[in-house]
Design a protein around this motif. Structure first.
Motif, PDB file in Angstrom:
ATOM      1  N   TYR A  92      -6.432   2.901   3.673  1.00 23.16           N
ATOM      2  CA  TYR A  92      -5.345   1.919   3.778  1.00 23.16           C
ATOM      3  C   TYR A  92      -5.882   0.501   3.571  1.00 23.16           C
ATOM      4  O   TYR A  92      -5.314  -0.305   2.830  1.00 23.16           O
ATOM      5  N   SER A 138       4.363  10.982   9.341  1.00 18.67           N
ATOM      6  CA  SER A 138       3.419   9.950   9.741  1.00 18.67           C
ATOM      7  C   SER A 138       2.007  10.391   9.358  1.00 18.67           C
ATOM      8  O   SER A 138       1.622  11.522   9.611  1.00 18.67           O
ATOM      9  N   ASN A 150      -7.781   9.060  -2.292  1.00 18.73           N
ATOM     10  CA  ASN A 150      -7.559   8.224  -1.120  1.00 18.73           C
ATOM     11  C   ASN A 150      -8.805   7.406  -0.792  1.00 18.73           C
ATOM     12  O   ASN A 150      -9.824   7.944  -0.381  1.00 18.73           O
ATOM     13  N   ASP A 162       4.675  -2.599   4.027  1.00 13.51           N
ATOM     14  CA  ASP A 162       4.563  -1.156   3.797  1.00 13.51           C
ATOM     15  C   ASP A 162       5.692  -0.668   2.901  1.00 13.51           C
ATOM     16  O   ASP A 162       6.732  -1.313   2.788  1.00 13.51           O
ATOM     17  N   ALA A 163       5.481   0.526   2.347  1.00 14.41           N
ATOM     18  CA  ALA A 163       6.448   1.075   1.399  1.00 14.41           C
ATOM     19  C   ALA A 163       7.495   1.963   2.058  1.00 14.41           C
ATOM     20  O   ALA A 163       8.383   2.471   1.380  1.00 14.41           O
ATOM     21  N   GLU A 196       9.932   0.663   7.058  1.00 13.03           N
ATOM     22  CA  GLU A 196       9.914   0.388   8.496  1.00 13.03           C
ATOM     23  C   GLU A 196      10.098  -1.109   8.750  1.00 13.03           C
ATOM     24  O   GLU A 196      10.656  -1.513   9.760  1.00 13.03           O
ATOM     25  N   PRO A 218       0.850  -1.191   0.000  1.00 10.13           N
ATOM     26  CA  PRO A 218       0.000   0.000   0.000  1.00 10.13           C
ATOM     27  C   PRO A 218       0.885   1.240   0.000  1.00 10.13           C
ATOM     28  O   PRO A 218       1.859   1.306   0.756  1.00 10.13           O
ATOM     29  N   PHE A 247      -7.981   1.573   8.604  1.00 12.11           N
ATOM     30  CA  PHE A 247      -7.024   0.725   9.312  1.00 12.11           C
ATOM     31  C   PHE A 247      -7.721  -0.428  10.052  1.00 12.11           C
ATOM     32  O   PHE A 247      -7.068  -1.379  10.476  1.00 12.11           O
TER      33      PHE A 247
HETATM   34  N1  GTP Z   1      -1.566   6.295   6.903  1.00 12.88           N
HETATM   35  C1  GTP Z   1      -1.939   5.856   5.691  1.00 12.88           C
HETATM   36  N2  GTP Z   1      -1.082   5.069   5.021  1.00 12.88           N
HETATM   37  C2  GTP Z   1      -1.461   4.611   3.808  1.00 12.88           C
HETATM   38  C3  GTP Z   1      -2.709   4.932   3.237  1.00 12.88           C
HETATM   39  N3  GTP Z   1      -2.801   4.334   2.047  1.00 12.88           N
HETATM   40  C4  GTP Z   1      -1.674   3.667   1.852  1.00 12.88           C
HETATM   41  N4  GTP Z   1      -0.829   3.842   2.923  1.00 12.88           N
HETATM   42  C5  GTP Z   1       0.476   3.194   3.059  1.00 12.88           C
HETATM   43  O1  GTP Z   1       0.338   2.246   4.094  1.00 12.88           O
HETATM   44  C6  GTP Z   1       1.566   2.033   4.768  1.00 12.88           C
HETATM   45  C7  GTP Z   1       1.370   2.219   6.271  1.00 12.88           C
HETATM   46  O2  GTP Z   1       1.044   3.561   6.557  1.00 12.88           O
HETATM   47  P1  GTP Z   1       1.875   4.432   7.605  1.00 12.88           P
HETATM   48  O3  GTP Z   1       1.351   5.833   7.546  1.00 12.88           O
HETATM   49  O4  GTP Z   1       3.331   4.225   7.414  1.00 12.88           O
HETATM   50  O5  GTP Z   1       1.405   3.803   8.993  1.00 12.88           O
HETATM   51  P2  GTP Z   1       2.308   3.431  10.225  1.00 12.88           P
HETATM   52  O6  GTP Z   1       3.495   2.638   9.767  1.00 12.88           O
HETATM   53  O7  GTP Z   1       1.436   2.801  11.221  1.00 12.88           O
HETATM   54  O8  GTP Z   1       2.756   4.821  10.797  1.00 12.88           O
HETATM   55  P3  GTP Z   1       4.048   5.769  10.460  1.00 12.88           P
HETATM   56  O9  GTP Z   1       5.006   4.989   9.630  1.00 12.88           O
HETATM   57  O10 GTP Z   1       4.565   6.194  11.739  1.00 12.88           O
HETATM   58  O11 GTP Z   1       3.473   6.895   9.665  1.00 12.88           O
HETATM   59  C8  GTP Z   1       2.562   2.991   4.145  1.00 12.88           C
HETATM   60  O12 GTP Z   1       3.267   2.267   3.131  1.00 12.88           O
HETATM   61  C9  GTP Z   1       1.663   4.050   3.502  1.00 12.88           C
HETATM   62  O13 GTP Z   1       2.288   4.664   2.399  1.00 12.88           O
HETATM   63  C10 GTP Z   1      -3.605   5.783   3.967  1.00 12.88           C
HETATM   64  O14 GTP Z   1      -4.709   6.112   3.547  1.00 12.88           O
HETATM   65  N5  GTP Z   1      -3.164   6.217   5.185  1.00 12.88           N
END
Ligand code: GTP
Ligand code: MG
Length: 247
Positions: free
Chosen positions: A87, A223, A84, A107-108, A111, A31, A191
């Protein structure tokens, strides 16, 4: 490869296509939302694995150049949401577009290390689903107390409700055999998808295995997740799914 535009297709896993001859046996579903800073590193690390896999990137309405970057890489199977759609919807669409017998979700933003892809796939030899746990590595973990507590709460309640032994429900990396997820209805666009998927798998009587993964918190970029509201929403969905017996 011509990108597939998705606007209003339902986010379910109804009729999934079968693998075609000579296609990779592994699909990697990613994603992506506004990851122009991390994406080149991510793609380079995946390529360095030298594995025969199909990368399915779901662009969820990026506006920072991510989409252009993805379009310039013909080896990537690109799904474009155009705006959008959430997720969860990105993952549901990516899973729906997959055909391989084994699928990895990651994830992209680097992390989760792409180098762990073969580790999770090895785990699929003995388990239908393998979650990458950030808490099994043993070392210190750079994660905020709020995020840690929210994940812990959801993981514990999930385990109680579904008789599982996960340590990291909200991991962004997992591997699944196709038959584990094929046909699962994935309706949550946000989510909450995470709990819906886990509940659906557990509801099929599958034991969710885990493998340790090294976790490197976001190095750059912003984030995009609001953690407290997401935890509350996920909690509500988890209880609702269990009570409704949907999973
Ligand atoms: N937050 C968010 N991420 C998305 C969405 N669509 C795709 N992504 C991708 O989903 C993956 C996870 O999102 P992140 O925002 O990294 O969520 P996280 O890892 O819990 O939080 P951070 O890394 O701290 O921002 C990433 O590869 C985002 O690019 C969306 O609508 N919201
Ligand atoms: Mg992230």
């Amino acid at each position: 490869m011509t990108p597939l535009h998705i606007q209003d297709a339902p986010g379910t896993q109804g009729a999934l296509p079968s693998p075609r001859p000579n296609e990779p046996v592994v699909d990697v579903v990613v994603p992506v939302l506004n990851e122009v800073e991390m994406l080149p590193r991510f793609l380079a690390r995946v390529a360095a694995l030298g594995m025969d896999l199909r990368l399915i990137c779901v662009d969820n309405g990026s506006t920072d150049g991510t989409l252009e970057l993805l379009r310039s890489r013909p080896e990537i199977t690109l799904l474009e949401h155009g705006r959008n759609l959430g997720y969860g919807r990105s993952l549901a669409d990516g899973l729906r577009a997959s055909r391989a017998p084994r699928v990895v979700i990651i994830d992209a933003d680097c992390e989760y290390p792409p180098e762990a892809i073969p580790v999770l796939l090895a785990g699929l030899e003995s388990a239908p689903v393998v979650y990458a746990s950030r808490f099994l590595g043993g070392g210190p973990l750079d994660m905020s107390p709020l995020r840690r507590a929210g994940n812990r709460l959801l993981t514990d309640i999930f385990n109680l409700l579904y008789g599982q032994r996960l340590t990291d429900l909200y991991t962004g990396m997992k591997a699944l055999r196709r038959e584990a997820f094929q046909g699962l209805a994935l309706r949550y666009n946000g989510f909450e998808h995470v709990v819906e998927l886990a509940a659906g798998l557990a509801g099929r009587g599958l034991a969710l295995a885990e493998a340790p993964v090294a976790y490197t918190p976001r190095q750059t970029g912003r984030s995009k997740m609001r953690h407290l509201p997401e935890v509350l929403k996920a909690l509500w969905v988890l209880l609702k799914l269990r009570v409704a017996g949907r999973a």
